[in-house]
Design a protein around this motif. Structure first.
Motif, mmCIF file in Angstrom:
data_model
loop_
_atom_site.group_PDB
_atom_site.id
_atom_site.type_symbol
_atom_site.label_atom_id
_atom_site.label_comp_id
_atom_site.label_asym_id
_atom_site.label_seq_id
_atom_site.Cartn_x
_atom_site.Cartn_y
_atom_site.Cartn_z
ATOM 1 N N TYR A 91 -79.638 14.979 67.840
ATOM 2 C CA TYR A 91 -79.149 16.346 67.118
ATOM 3 C C TYR A 91 -79.012 16.446 65.590
ATOM 4 C CZ TYR A 91 -77.963 17.518 71.882
ATOM 5 O OH TYR A 91 -78.144 17.791 73.426
ATOM 6 N N SER A 92 -79.443 17.518 65.156
ATOM 7 C CA SER A 92 -79.393 17.425 63.727
ATOM 8 C C SER A 92 -78.051 17.882 62.893
ATOM 9 C CB SER A 92 -80.492 18.296 63.115
ATOM 10 O OG SER A 92 -81.926 17.858 63.399
ATOM 11 N N GLN A 93 -78.112 17.756 61.685
ATOM 12 C CA GLN A 93 -76.941 18.241 60.934
ATOM 13 C C GLN A 93 -76.989 19.549 60.245
ATOM 14 O OE1 GLN A 93 -75.456 15.318 58.048
ATOM 15 N NE2 GLN A 93 -75.492 13.711 59.304
ATOM 16 N N LEU A 94 -76.583 19.896 59.388
ATOM 17 C CA LEU A 94 -76.663 21.335 58.789
ATOM 18 C C LEU A 94 -78.143 21.605 58.218
ATOM 19 C CD1 LEU A 94 -73.661 21.559 56.238
ATOM 20 C CD2 LEU A 94 -73.793 22.876 58.418
ATOM 21 N N PRO A 95 -78.456 22.904 58.857
ATOM 22 C CA PRO A 95 -80.034 23.159 58.296
ATOM 23 C C PRO A 95 -79.813 23.894 57.040
ATOM 24 C CG PRO A 95 -78.896 24.912 59.771
ATOM 25 C CD PRO A 95 -78.003 23.631 59.840
ATOM 26 N N PHE A 96 -80.729 24.695 56.607
ATOM 27 C CA PHE A 96 -80.858 25.331 55.417
ATOM 28 C C PHE A 96 -79.636 26.252 55.509
ATOM 29 C CE2 PHE A 96 -81.892 28.991 52.875
ATOM 30 C CZ PHE A 96 -81.770 28.724 51.641
ATOM 31 N N ASN A 153 -78.958 21.824 51.638
ATOM 32 C CA ASN A 153 -79.941 21.378 52.276
ATOM 33 C C ASN A 153 -81.155 22.244 51.973
ATOM 34 O OD1 ASN A 153 -81.782 19.837 53.847
ATOM 35 N ND2 ASN A 153 -80.944 20.292 55.885
ATOM 36 N N ARG A 193 -80.833 14.845 51.488
ATOM 37 C CA ARG A 193 -80.390 16.165 51.313
ATOM 38 C C ARG A 193 -80.273 16.786 49.725
ATOM 39 N NH1 ARG A 193 -74.687 18.109 53.449
ATOM 40 N NH2 ARG A 193 -74.275 18.463 51.425
ATOM 41 N N ASN A 234 -84.423 21.786 53.931
ATOM 42 C CA ASN A 234 -84.272 21.767 55.464
ATOM 43 C C ASN A 234 -84.601 20.878 56.109
ATOM 44 O OD1 ASN A 234 -83.471 23.429 57.449
ATOM 45 N ND2 ASN A 234 -85.324 24.424 58.211
ATOM 46 N N GLN A 235 -84.146 19.532 55.847
ATOM 47 C CA GLN A 235 -84.155 18.341 56.248
ATOM 48 C C GLN A 235 -83.591 18.119 57.632
ATOM 49 O OE1 GLN A 235 -86.027 15.467 55.110
ATOM 50 N NE2 GLN A 235 -86.855 16.685 53.563
ATOM 51 N N ARG A 236 -84.115 17.674 58.655
ATOM 52 C CA ARG A 236 -83.517 17.541 59.977
ATOM 53 C C ARG A 236 -82.906 16.082 60.115
ATOM 54 N NH1 ARG A 236 -83.622 21.837 63.221
ATOM 55 N NH2 ARG A 236 -84.019 20.571 64.809
ATOM 56 N N ASN A 237 -81.908 15.804 59.537
ATOM 57 C CA ASN A 237 -80.899 14.705 59.463
ATOM 58 C C ASN A 237 -80.099 14.541 60.665
ATOM 59 O OD1 ASN A 237 -81.686 13.788 56.653
ATOM 60 N ND2 ASN A 237 -80.489 15.691 56.100
#
Length: 133
Positions: free
Chosen positions: A118-123, A94, A70, A97-100
């Protein structure tokens, strides 16, 4: 890291990288049987039954989430407003915009069962101001 191009301005960036966190994965499911004490036998739930499926897990912490990456950037500007000290800022969380992956869910409604991430925070842009009297 941060950089001060002037007395009142701060530009900042943060790069977070981490190896995948271990977790206990899924190996499959099986239907929960029920016991009928009157008929003295076990009953297998039918294909349309809403009976709960039991999960079969892998050994503890044998699976790993993907590598976490990120990049956050921000800018702060200090100023005075009367007797108050103020700090206006804009932060971009982010930026790439990584899909962590935050967590995985095991969906037994599918056949075969599906593991969904399920991903964490987007941008996420944020604006704000700190005021101190």
């Amino acid at each position: 890291m941060s950089y001060r191009p002037g007395a009142r301005v701060v530009l900042a960036a943060r790069l977070g990288v981490a190896t995948g966190t271990p977790y206990t994965g899924w190996a499959g499911t099986y239907p929960r049987w029920t016991y009928d004490p009157v008929g003295r036998r076990w009953r297998v739930p039918g294909s349309t039954s809403a009976a709960r499926n039991e999960q079969v897990r892998t050994e503890r912490n044998t699976e790993r989430y993907p590598t976490y990456r990120r990049l956050d950037v921000g800018a702060h500007r200090a100023f005075h407003l009367g007797r108050a000290d103020c700090d206006a800022f804009v932060n971009l969380v982010n930026v790439l915009n990584q899909r962590n992956v935050l967590l995985y869910a095991f969906d037994t409604a599918q056949n075969p069962p599906d593991v969904r991430g399920y991903s964490q925070l987007p941008f996420l842009p944020t604006l704000g101001m700190r005021v101190a009297f």
